[in-house]
Design an enzyme around this catalytic site. Sequence first.
Site, short mmCIF file in Angstrom:
data_model
loop_
_atom_site.label_atom_id
_atom_site.label_comp_id
_atom_site.label_asym_id
_atom_site.label_seq_id
_atom_site.Cartn_x
_atom_site.Cartn_y
_atom_site.Cartn_z
N GLU A 251 0.83 -1.20 0.00
CA GLU A 251 0.00 0.00 0.00
C GLU A 251 0.87 1.26 0.00
O GLU A 251 0.59 2.22 -0.71
CB GLU A 251 -0.91 0.01 1.24
N ARG A 252 1.94 1.21 0.78
CA ARG A 252 2.80 2.41 0.88
C ARG A 252 3.56 2.64 -0.43
O ARG A 252 3.78 3.78 -0.83
CB ARG A 252 3.74 2.27 2.08
N GLY B 143 -4.70 32.44 -10.71
CA GLY B 143 -6.14 32.34 -10.45
C GLY B 143 -6.74 31.09 -11.05
O GLY B 143 -7.62 30.45 -10.46
#
Lengths: 260, 385
Positions: free
Chosen positions: B247-248, B345
């Site tokens: 998983e890591r 933005g």
Amino acid sequence: MKIGICAKVTADTDARLSPSADGGSFEFSGKSVVGPYDMFAVEEAVQTKEKHGGDTVVFTVGAESDVLSQLRGSVLALGVDKAVIVEDPALANADALGVARALAKAIEAEGVDLVFCGKQAIDDDNVQVPAMIAGLLGWAQVSRVTAFAVDGTSFTATRAMDGGIKQVVSGNLPVLITAERGLNTPRYAKLPAIMKAKKKPTERRDLAALGLSAEAVAPKVSTSAYGSPPERPSGKIIEGDTDTVVAELVRLLREEAKVL
Amino acid sequence: MSSFLDPYLDDSHRVFRELCRRFAEEQLAPHAEAWEEAGSFPRELYAQAADAGVLAPTWPEALGGGGGDTFHGVIAGEELLRGESTGVVVGLGSLQIALPPILHLGTPEQHRRFIVPVLAGEQIAALAITEPGTGSDVAAVRTRAEPDGDGDGYRITGSKTFITSGVRADLVVVLARTGDDPHGGLTFFVVERGMAGFEVSRALRKTGWWASDTAELHFDGVQVPASHRLGDEGSGFSALMRNFEGERLMLAINGTALAALSLEHALAYAHQREAFGRPLKKLQVIRHKLAEMQTQVASAQTLTYAVADRMRRGEPCISEVALAKNHASLVARDVCWEAVQIFGGMGYMRETVVERFARDARLLPIGGGTQEIMNEIICRFGLGL
């Protein structure tokens, strides 16, 4: 039945082709692929094998170091059983007839009954090699095929003609078919098949192994130069209110473009 | 993006990369924004991904997987993110954490029954470890599986939370307590949708990973037969530790890919956007920012791929994978943040991928073991502290 495919590893459709600095050859930037029309040929060969059994073998001309990776990933991983790569220094500058001679000999040596090719390569758009192979082998050829079926030793093929007209032809094997878009939808290669493709046999043959001399493939047509098309002039943006813009556009269309 | 990976690859990886990229660009990217906003993606996508061969590349071919190695998994993790939704990648990927306990602890019958339909994309699997009161401290799991007085089965009672794919999972691999020993009393069970007493108590709303569903689950005396227990009683903790390594690594790959793709987007924007009469790429402040982002991406890739190679060779690397995850998490945090900055933005607008990735990256130092727990692992197993 033994089914062959001729495939060319070429510049991808989005690669940029450009003449070399001396104009004697052309170069491309971007990745190489097995040509898209050749992929229709590969898919049709695999589907024909799935329906009728037999072996499939892909033939190409080129340096093994340049083409093997693509043949494994795009052709052997789709289910084709074996690759034959014809590589010889004498083929480096071969014209269409030289390439066709080499491929025809390789096809003959494998004892193939049916060959699928793409209708053309997408780099040089030369279109000649499949027809020449059929001629050299003394086989029937059907070009630009959009549907194909084989029944025992006979086949039926549908050809695309101008204006959308379809021509249905039939004949006996052996035959060489060139694939047009629409013949099928090439499948995704699955990872297990990609892994298995690493172990599929590939054979490299030089001209001597095929019983050909360098003279037999010597070009009868040589390239004098490659050139780029003239650069297109940049577009014009007309500014102003609507009346001004319309009037100016009409003037330009009439006086510069001369289309009105 | 792939240059640091090249030494680890053969042709099969390169072909597989093209396959994954084609799938991501054709089947995922056009829908990413809609799926993210909807907070879900179509269930049929699991079967589509399985059919295309990108759902489970590293799983055994005999069970319907691709039969590939660790790097086929690395490539899938990187390329599927080109579908522009981390939520989709982790939603499709929940099987990668849910199924290993079944593979490693389960019987051939359990493999056939539980793994095969998930790898075919017919069922969805989720892993349930975390509880409302138990996160990093796994040994404090309180969900209990007690012998069922009526037979040889169990009754599971408790709650789990933050469960990826939990809302619509067909099977949930649950860590429950069968004994009082903090570590030796933990056991995995498979709980199936529809079992009496099992319910999704809440669908959770998150900062990122919007397209993946995340659930709180409740187990109220759920009766499960012994055939749903994985391995012997008490075998859960060591299986979980093994699970964490995979998983890591997956999260480290996700971090490097988030950073690398954010850099790609920022680079493209720097070519196209003009400020002060020049494209952004001509402004030194932007150029140097991009150079630093590239340096960070390269460092995360180099480290992560080296650890993936150790995992491929079967070498233990609990500390190494912890530091790869931590490093990739920090790189993703910084690079995704800077990509938003370069977009200005526009980078704050939900229509841009960099905005989405910057939110998604926040999970990385938390999920699969926090940054602090990773540091403890590095101290204990790497530094001998």
